[in-house]
Design a protein around this motif. Structure first.
Motif, PDB file in Angstrom:
ATOM      1  N   GLY A  94      -1.446 107.737  51.123  1.00 24.79           N
ATOM      2  CA  GLY A  94      -0.738 107.456  49.796  1.00 24.79           C
ATOM      3  C   GLY A  94       0.209 108.537  49.036  1.00 24.79           C
ATOM      4  N   THR A  95       0.190 109.622  49.522  1.00 22.72           N
ATOM      5  CA  THR A  95       1.377 110.560  49.211  1.00 22.72           C
ATOM      6  C   THR A  95       2.623 110.021  49.636  1.00 22.72           C
ATOM      7  OG1 THR A  95       1.171 112.198  51.032  1.00 22.72           O
ATOM      8  CG2 THR A  95      -0.308 112.549  49.271  1.00 22.72           C
ATOM      9  N   LEU A 130      -0.809 109.209  41.832  1.00 18.53           N
ATOM     10  CA  LEU A 130      -1.052 110.521  41.403  1.00 18.53           C
ATOM     11  C   LEU A 130      -0.445 111.640  42.096  1.00 18.53           C
ATOM     12  CD1 LEU A 130      -2.945 111.327  39.449  1.00 18.53           C
ATOM     13  CD2 LEU A 130      -4.644 111.757  41.156  1.00 18.53           C
ATOM     14  N   VAL A 131      -0.187 111.522  43.518  1.00 19.25           N
ATOM     15  CA  VAL A 131       0.095 112.724  44.078  1.00 19.25           C
ATOM     16  C   VAL A 131       1.294 112.528  45.308  1.00 19.25           C
ATOM     17  CG1 VAL A 131      -1.735 114.130  43.685  1.00 19.25           C
ATOM     18  CG2 VAL A 131      -1.829 112.575  45.800  1.00 19.25           C
ATOM     19  N   ASP A 132       2.169 111.661  44.785  1.00 23.71           N
ATOM     20  CA  ASP A 132       3.249 111.289  45.995  1.00 23.71           C
ATOM     21  C   ASP A 132       3.772 112.523  45.930  1.00 23.71           C
ATOM     22  OD1 ASP A 132       5.911 110.993  44.000  1.00 23.71           O
ATOM     23  OD2 ASP A 132       4.326 110.028  42.947  1.00 23.71           O
ATOM     24  N   LEU A 133       4.670 112.671  47.102  1.00 30.06           N
ATOM     25  CA  LEU A 133       5.507 113.826  47.491  1.00 30.06           C
ATOM     26  C   LEU A 133       6.607 114.224  46.341  1.00 30.06           C
ATOM     27  CD1 LEU A 133       6.077 113.327  51.260  1.00 30.06           C
ATOM     28  CD2 LEU A 133       4.368 114.562  50.284  1.00 30.06           C
ATOM     29  N   ALA A 134       7.167 113.207  45.710  1.00 26.28           N
ATOM     30  CA  ALA A 134       8.033 113.560  44.838  1.00 26.28           C
ATOM     31  C   ALA A 134       7.388 114.233  43.572  1.00 26.28           C
ATOM     32  CB  ALA A 134       8.613 112.552  44.007  1.00 26.28           C
ATOM     33  N   SER A 135       6.188 114.287  43.411  1.00 24.14           N
ATOM     34  CA  SER A 135       5.465 115.221  42.414  1.00 24.14           C
ATOM     35  C   SER A 135       5.628 116.562  42.685  1.00 24.14           C
ATOM     36  CB  SER A 135       4.004 114.747  41.966  1.00 24.14           C
ATOM     37  OG  SER A 135       3.224 114.938  43.263  1.00 24.14           O
ATOM     38  N   ILE A 149       1.880 122.877  44.266  1.00 22.83           N
ATOM     39  CA  ILE A 149       1.037 122.752  45.347  1.00 22.83           C
ATOM     40  C   ILE A 149      -0.370 122.556  44.849  1.00 22.83           C
ATOM     41  CG2 ILE A 149       0.278 123.938  47.392  1.00 22.83           C
ATOM     42  CD1 ILE A 149       3.049 125.293  47.778  1.00 22.83           C
ATOM     43  N   ALA A 150      -0.909 123.378  44.035  1.00 25.68           N
ATOM     44  CA  ALA A 150      -2.435 123.217  43.670  1.00 25.68           C
ATOM     45  C   ALA A 150      -2.498 121.733  43.087  1.00 25.68           C
ATOM     46  CB  ALA A 150      -2.649 124.514  42.727  1.00 25.68           C
ATOM     47  N   TYR A 151      -1.649 121.447  42.206  1.00 32.45           N
ATOM     48  CA  TYR A 151      -1.802 120.097  41.842  1.00 32.45           C
ATOM     49  C   TYR A 151      -2.037 118.919  42.758  1.00 32.45           C
ATOM     50  CZ  TYR A 151      -0.469 115.647  39.716  1.00 32.45           C
ATOM     51  OH  TYR A 151      -0.655 114.357  39.231  1.00 32.45           O
ATOM     52  N   VAL A 152      -1.263 119.011  43.651  1.00 25.37           N
ATOM     53  CA  VAL A 152      -1.406 118.017  44.982  1.00 25.37           C
ATOM     54  C   VAL A 152      -2.458 118.122  45.574  1.00 25.37           C
ATOM     55  CG1 VAL A 152       0.015 117.164  47.046  1.00 25.37           C
ATOM     56  CG2 VAL A 152       1.157 117.818  44.924  1.00 25.37           C
TER      57      VAL A 152
END
Length: 334
Positions: A94-95, A130-135, A149-152
């Motif tokens: 999904g990321t 929610l946590v795609d790599l762009a985020s 990093i913590a968010y992802v």
């Protein structure tokens, strides 16, 4: 370390762009940066340009990775795994899908129709918007790498646990029959050429920019207003870190909205700058991206109310807990 900091400031935070926009505002437009109008114009122009540059580069790169994982291949990868490993892989895949919550649902339907367990498909559905790599890059450009990093990582944990709990509930009967009995064609796809991959990436950039540009402008505009026009005392009274209700309120306010993470980040940035807790701002951002009202309406077309309510409750509770967690340990990240 100094080189890394310089690269971070120039490539992600784009200090050079901030300086150029300052020159434009002060010398070109004749506005005082110390005034509310000047600061708001600078915030808006700088953030819009920065987000569009980062977004274009990131979507192109992510789309290049995604070109190696078309839906059919993704389904085969997930179908070969079982249990917890399958949930983790569903969340991780999904990321690498730069989709909003609404555009993730067709893939969710395809995966569910192909016989993948609900636990896996819901882990994918939670993590994708929610946590795609762009985020990671965008959060690092606005806050810092520790927060990004913590968010992802915590977002992936929420996706895995949320999918696992939904799987344990045994609610397959609440998925629409047309989804469960959807015909599946297992057609081997030829590997695209480099030119085809480049064309696909360029098309993805154009398509996603076209879909999100308005939300970015609205989000940056709201962020500029919060940053320069709304008194910190008022925001603190409503969403201050010492208010126990700030996290659930921020999450509930975010649910009726619809935007990508790209449009909500400037709002989160402005809220934190006004003294709102980091976890409160992130809870708002996560609720907007993962539990937007349009996506819930679309999901209702394919699942019955009991399953939809369970999904909503699990994700909302998870977001609130994450918000409190970030508020409690914000000193480790800032």
């Amino acid at each position: 370390m100094e080189i890394f900091q310089w690269l971070n400031d120039q490539l992600l935070r784009m200090d050079w762009l901030a300086a150029l926009v300052r020159m434009l505002v002060e010398d070109g437009l004749g506005l005082d940066m110390a005034s509310r109008v000047g600061a708001s114009v600078h915030f808006f122009i700088y953030d819009v340009i920065k987000i569009f540059i980062l977004l274009s580069v990131l979507i192109f790169a992510i789309s290049w990775v995604q070109s190696y994982f078309p839906p059919e291949r993704t389904r085969r990868i997930l179908g070969g795994l079982q249990g917890f490993r399958a949930n983790v892989m569903g969340a991780l895949l999904g990321t690498v899908t730069p989709f909003c919550s609404c555009s993730s649902i067709p893939l969710f339907i395809g995966f569910t129709g192909s016989g993948l367990p609900l636990a896996v498909t819901f882990s994918f559905l939670i993590s994708s918007p929610l946590v795609d790599l762009a985020s990671v890059i965008l959060l690092a450009s606005i806050f810092n790498w520790s927060i990004a990093i913590a968010y992802v990582l915590i977002g992936i944990v929420l996706a895995v646990l949320g999918g696992t709990l939904i799987g344990r509930a045994r609610m397959e009967r609440h998925v629409a029959e047309f989804v469960r009995n959807a015909p599946q064609l297992d057609i081997e796809q030829a590997q695209p050429t480099r030119r085809e991959r480049l064309a696909f990436c360029a098309e993805q950039v154009g398509e996603i920019i076209q879909r999100v540009w308005l939300y970015i402008l609205i989000g940056v505009g709201i962020g500029a207003a919060i940053h320069n026009w709304i008194p910190a005392e008022l925001i603190g009274a409503l969403l201050g870190e010492d208010r126990w209700w700030s996290v659930p309120l921020a999450a509930l306010v975010g649910v009726p909205m619809y935007a990508d993470i790209f449009g909500t980040l400037p709002i989160a940035e402005a809220l934190v700058a006004k003294g709102v807790g980091l976890g409160t701002a992130l809870a708002f951002m996560m609720a907007v991206t993962a539990l937007s009202l349009p996506s819930l309406i679309m999901l209702r077309k394919v699942v019955a109310p009991p399953l939809l309510a369970l999904f909503f409750a699990i994700v909302l509770v998870g977001i609130v807990l994450i918000g409190y967690l970030f508020n409690s340990f914000a000193y480790l990240f800032i």
